[in-house]
Design an enzyme around this catalytic site. Structure first.
Site, PDB file in Angstrom:
ATOM      1  N   LEU A 193       1.205  -1.179  -0.373  1.00 55.16           N
ATOM      2  CA  LEU A 193       0.176   0.140  -0.085  1.00 55.16           C
ATOM      3  C   LEU A 193       1.062   1.505  -0.063  1.00 55.16           C
ATOM      4  CD1 LEU A 193      -3.135  -1.076   2.913  1.00 55.16           C
ATOM      5  CD2 LEU A 193      -3.120  -0.440  -0.433  1.00 55.16           C
ATOM      6  N   GLY A 194       2.155   1.390   0.382  1.00 48.70           N
ATOM      7  CA  GLY A 194       2.576   2.689   0.110  1.00 48.70           C
ATOM      8  C   GLY A 194       2.577   3.381   1.707  1.00 48.70           C
ATOM      9  N   ASP A 230       0.022 -11.230  10.490  1.00 46.64           N
ATOM     10  CA  ASP A 230       1.020 -11.839   9.982  1.00 46.64           C
ATOM     11  C   ASP A 230       1.762 -12.400  11.572  1.00 46.64           C
ATOM     12  OD1 ASP A 230       0.246 -10.578   7.338  1.00 46.64           O
ATOM     13  OD2 ASP A 230       2.522  -9.445   7.509  1.00 46.64           O
ATOM     14  N   GLY A 287      24.385  -5.435 -10.508  1.00 46.06           N
ATOM     15  CA  GLY A 287      24.861  -6.742 -11.055  1.00 46.06           C
ATOM     16  C   GLY A 287      24.568  -7.800 -10.061  1.00 46.06           C
ATOM     17  N   CYS A 309      28.348   0.254 -10.801  1.00 42.56           N
ATOM     18  CA  CYS A 309      28.678  -1.610 -10.195  1.00 42.56           C
ATOM     19  C   CYS A 309      29.250  -1.733 -10.770  1.00 42.56           C
ATOM     20  CB  CYS A 309      28.033  -1.537  -9.221  1.00 42.56           C
ATOM     21  SG  CYS A 309      29.061  -1.924  -8.047  1.00 42.56           S
ATOM     22  N   PHE A 310      28.054  -3.436 -11.557  1.00 39.58           N
ATOM     23  CA  PHE A 310      28.674  -4.202 -11.897  1.00 39.58           C
ATOM     24  C   PHE A 310      28.803  -3.679 -13.546  1.00 39.58           C
ATOM     25  CE2 PHE A 310      27.437  -7.893 -14.885  1.00 39.58           C
ATOM     26  CZ  PHE A 310      28.472  -9.058 -13.837  1.00 39.58           C
ATOM     27  N   GLY A 311      27.900  -2.532 -13.605  1.00 43.44           N
ATOM     28  CA  GLY A 311      28.104  -1.586 -15.279  1.00 43.44           C
ATOM     29  C   GLY A 311      29.582  -1.456 -15.669  1.00 43.44           C
ATOM     30  N   GLU A 362      34.122 -13.253 -11.359  1.00 42.91           N
ATOM     31  CA  GLU A 362      32.853 -13.878  -9.841  1.00 42.91           C
ATOM     32  C   GLU A 362      32.422 -15.246 -10.706  1.00 42.91           C
ATOM     33  OE1 GLU A 362      30.128 -10.175 -10.064  1.00 42.91           O
ATOM     34  OE2 GLU A 362      28.856 -11.315  -9.329  1.00 42.91           O
ATOM     35  N   ARG A 404      32.032  -6.716  -3.722  1.00 42.46           N
ATOM     36  CA  ARG A 404      32.646  -7.778  -3.673  1.00 42.46           C
ATOM     37  C   ARG A 404      34.290  -7.747  -4.833  1.00 42.46           C
ATOM     38  NH1 ARG A 404      30.710 -11.623  -0.108  1.00 42.46           N
ATOM     39  NH2 ARG A 404      28.626 -11.546  -0.735  1.00 42.46           N
ATOM     40  N   HIS A 423      27.784   3.455  -6.451  1.00 41.16           N
ATOM     41  CA  HIS A 423      26.351   3.381  -6.633  1.00 41.16           C
ATOM     42  C   HIS A 423      25.237   5.448  -5.960  1.00 41.16           C
ATOM     43  CE1 HIS A 423      24.721  -0.607  -6.646  1.00 41.16           C
ATOM     44  NE2 HIS A 423      25.606  -0.876  -6.202  1.00 41.16           N
ATOM     45  N   GLU A 431      23.384   6.365  -7.163  1.00 39.16           N
ATOM     46  CA  GLU A 431      22.067   6.812  -6.928  1.00 39.16           C
ATOM     47  C   GLU A 431      20.949   6.726  -5.616  1.00 39.16           C
ATOM     48  OE1 GLU A 431      23.271   4.089  -8.493  1.00 39.16           O
ATOM     49  OE2 GLU A 431      21.941   2.211  -7.919  1.00 39.16           O
TER      50      GLU A 431
HETATM   51  N1  GLN Z   1      28.335  -8.292  -8.775  1.00 38.87           N
HETATM   52  C1  GLN Z   1      29.175  -7.294  -8.419  1.00 38.87           C
HETATM   53  C2  GLN Z   1      30.484  -6.959  -7.694  1.00 38.87           C
HETATM   54  O1  GLN Z   1      30.518  -8.074  -6.230  1.00 38.87           O
HETATM   55  C3  GLN Z   1      28.856  -5.759  -9.127  1.00 38.87           C
HETATM   56  C4  GLN Z   1      28.376  -5.697  -7.868  1.00 38.87           C
HETATM   57  C5  GLN Z   1      27.387  -4.559  -7.901  1.00 38.87           C
HETATM   58  O2  GLN Z   1      26.963  -4.103  -8.908  1.00 38.87           O
HETATM   59  N2  GLN Z   1      26.653  -3.777  -6.853  1.00 38.87           N
HETATM   60  O3  GLN Z   1      31.212  -6.792  -7.305  1.00 38.87           O
END
Ligand code: GLN
Length: 546
Positions: free
Chosen positions: A15-16, A146, A356, A383-385, A407, A473, A518, A520
């Site tokens: 419901l936010g 719950d 990711g 990050c992963f990007g 990874e 990581r 990050h 964002e």
């Molecule tokens: N999987 C990558 C790592 O662990 C990137 C993590 C992420 O994008 N937050 O370094």
């Protein structure tokens, strides 16, 4: 004197409650009060760090390195107050702390029980690590009824009793469904939910009722009568087109006024509420001067909660530039199985590869990077990007065809490798592949030093020492730095000791930036993050060219 507002939810989930709590926090703040927001999560995981994004949505990371609930992101975006580890707790953490104390013998021979030991630990959590806050808003995750939520409800019931009516208030958020066949909004589910709450000893003071249409006066009176609240404390919460309009709507519905009245603090406050910034934000969102389209090439794209902060931050970039940001969420795997699929990126003004985990879809992301690099489309890797962008540059620009990330297992050229040692302040953190998975990543705020004269230094307004939040990581392996730099990839942000690559940018490209952190997580509607503002600006330029 700190007052506590407890927010529970009933009837259905989603419901936010997080936004409702954040918006009430923002309204109290607009009246000049100091607020803090907290979330109690009834699940057993110690934190959401090990949960799949499909289960839990985004894991929000705080400056002090907590992996926490995404509602903390709403709290920060709406109030600007930086959240901390002490703002989110789960059943798992409460129990693991109590059990650790029991093992140390701290309960002096007592039988350790839900009441009082678990409830005491919850109460301690809610009331500790505070300074001079006027209000603490404490959201209880889940829905009333719950099983897991019961110890939390019992703890806040006790707190309500101990603090007294001057210092504790209960808000209950529910749904008022409209039944087309009857042509009516129904109050019964809310009545039942309020009763359920009453059965554990909590009388709701204010009902916030989500509805897709205005709640008629008679329904409001009926609810008030059956639920034992005053009619003006049945707050109508209509669906809105942007979450940033929620504070305005709540204010019009009298939510903040009723909270203050209930605490006996309402007199003469109306003139002091300044919601100009909120109104301006909504205006900018509703009346943009243009539009850009951004492709987000990720892995959890059919669950937008997995990219909550990213979604918001891109919107903030739009607010900063007065444009609407149209997002095309693309599952990266489609680029692996279908070469034609890249055509979907043809018309976009920017490509973003977000954070990711894991190998699935990684090659599709690399393909998206190649597309953005070759077509000179603004590219933002987070990050992963960023890691995928560096692998792409290594393979296709620096002549390292075996480039990969450990990874995904052993690889010929580990351009991205396991982060085994780094410094947090003066402390050396060490990790190995055999560590537990929970809470062992490089987490939270770390300083980064920008290279003078770089595009990044310009984006950050000339500031060379920045701090951003991390959750990873693996890291870019600096053994490859020289080769990558010779190929045109600039390392424009490094950890202050010069060991960890934090930011890369590509020479001879309109806008190509990869960041290990990050950004964002720190973007806010009133203070869009400079990287998102700049990325969207580059997308506007790109749109002009096509
Ligand atoms: N999987 C990558 C790592 O662990 C990137 C993590 C992420 O994008 N937050 O370094």
């Amino acid at each position: 004197m700190t007052r506590f507002i407890f927010i529970t939810g009933g009837v259905v989930s989603s419901l936010g409650k997080g936004i409702a709590s954040a918006a009430l926090g923002a309204l109290l703040q607009a009246r000049g009060y100091k607020v803090r927001l907290r979330k109690l999560d009834p699940y057993i995981n110690v934190d959401p760090g090990t949960m799949s994004p499909y289960q839990h949505g985004e894991v929000y990371v705080t400056d002090d390195g907590a992996e926490s609930d995404l509602d903390l992101g709403h709290y920060e975006r709406f109030t600007g107050v930086a959240t901390r580890q002490s703002d989110n707790v789960t059943t798992g953490r409460i129990y693991s702390n109590v059990i650790a104390r029991e093992r140390k013998g701290e309960y002096l021979g007592a039988t350790v029980q839900v009441i009082p030991h678990i409830t005491d630990a919850i109460k301690e959590f809610v009331t500790s690590d505070l300074t001079d806050e006027d209000f603490v808003l404490c959201e209880i995750g889940g829905t009333v009824g719950d099983i897991e939520g019961l110890p939390f409800l019992e703890a806040i019931r006790q707190l309500g009793n101990e603090l007294g009516r001057e210092r504790a208030l209960f808000v209950h958020l529910t749904l008022m469904p409209y039944i087309p066949a009857a042509g009516e909004i129904k109050t019964k589910p809310t009545q039942h939910s309020v009763k359920e709450l009453l059965s554990v000893g909590i009388q709701a003071d204010i009902l916030v009722c989500r509805s897709d249409r205005p709640i008629p006066e008679d329904a409001r009176r009926k609810l008030a009568l059956f639920c034992n609240v005053q009619p003006e404390r049945v707050i109508e919460a209509l669906d809105v087109d942007t979450i940033y309009d929620v504070p305005n709507c709540y204010h019009e519905a009298g939510f903040d006024t009723e909270v203050l009245k209930r605490f006996g603090m309402a007199e003469g406050h109306e003139s002091e509420v300044d919601l100009t910034a909120w109104r301006n934000t909504v205006h900018r969102i509703r009346e943009p001067e243009g539009e850009v389209s951004i492709a987000v090439v990720g892995k959890y794209t059919n669950l937008l909660d997995a990219y909550k902060s990213l979604n918001e931050a891109l919107g903030h970039g739009g607010i900063a530039n007065n444009v609407r940001v149209k997002l095309d969420w693309i599952e990266s795997e489609i680029f692996e199985s279908d070469a034609e699929a890249l055509a979907r990126l043809e018309g976009v003004n920017g490509i973003l590869v977000p954070g990711g985990f894991g190998e699935r879809g990684a090659e599709g992301k690399v393909a998206a990077v190649t597309f953005a690099r070759e077509r000179k489309i603004p590219f933002f890797g987070i990050c992963f990007g960023m890691q995928m962008a560096v692998i792409e540059a290594a393979r296709n620009l620096a002549g390292v065809p075996g480039a990969g990330s450990t990874e995904f297992g052993e690889c010929a050229d580990p351009v991205v490798g396991l982060l085994t040692e780094w410094k947090r302040g003066n402390v050396v953190e060490q990790r190995s592949g055999a560590d537990d998975k929970g809470g062992t990543m490089r987490l939270g705020a770390y300083p980064c030093r920008l290279a003078e004269g770089s595009r990044l230094a310009e984006i950050y307004g000339g500031e060379l020492n920045i701090s951003e939040r991390h959750r990873h990581r693996y890291e870019v392996n600096i053994d490859y730095r020289e080769r990558l730099e010779a190929a045109g990839l600039i390392f424009s942000g490094m950890s202050p000791d010069g060991v960890l690559p934090e930011i890369v940018e590509l020479r001879d490209h309109p806008w190509f930036v990869g960041v290990q952190f990050h950004p964002e997580l720190k973007s806010k509607p009133f203070h869009p993050h400079p990287l998102f503002a700049s990325f969207i600006q580059a997308a506007i330029e790109q749109a002009r060219l096509v």
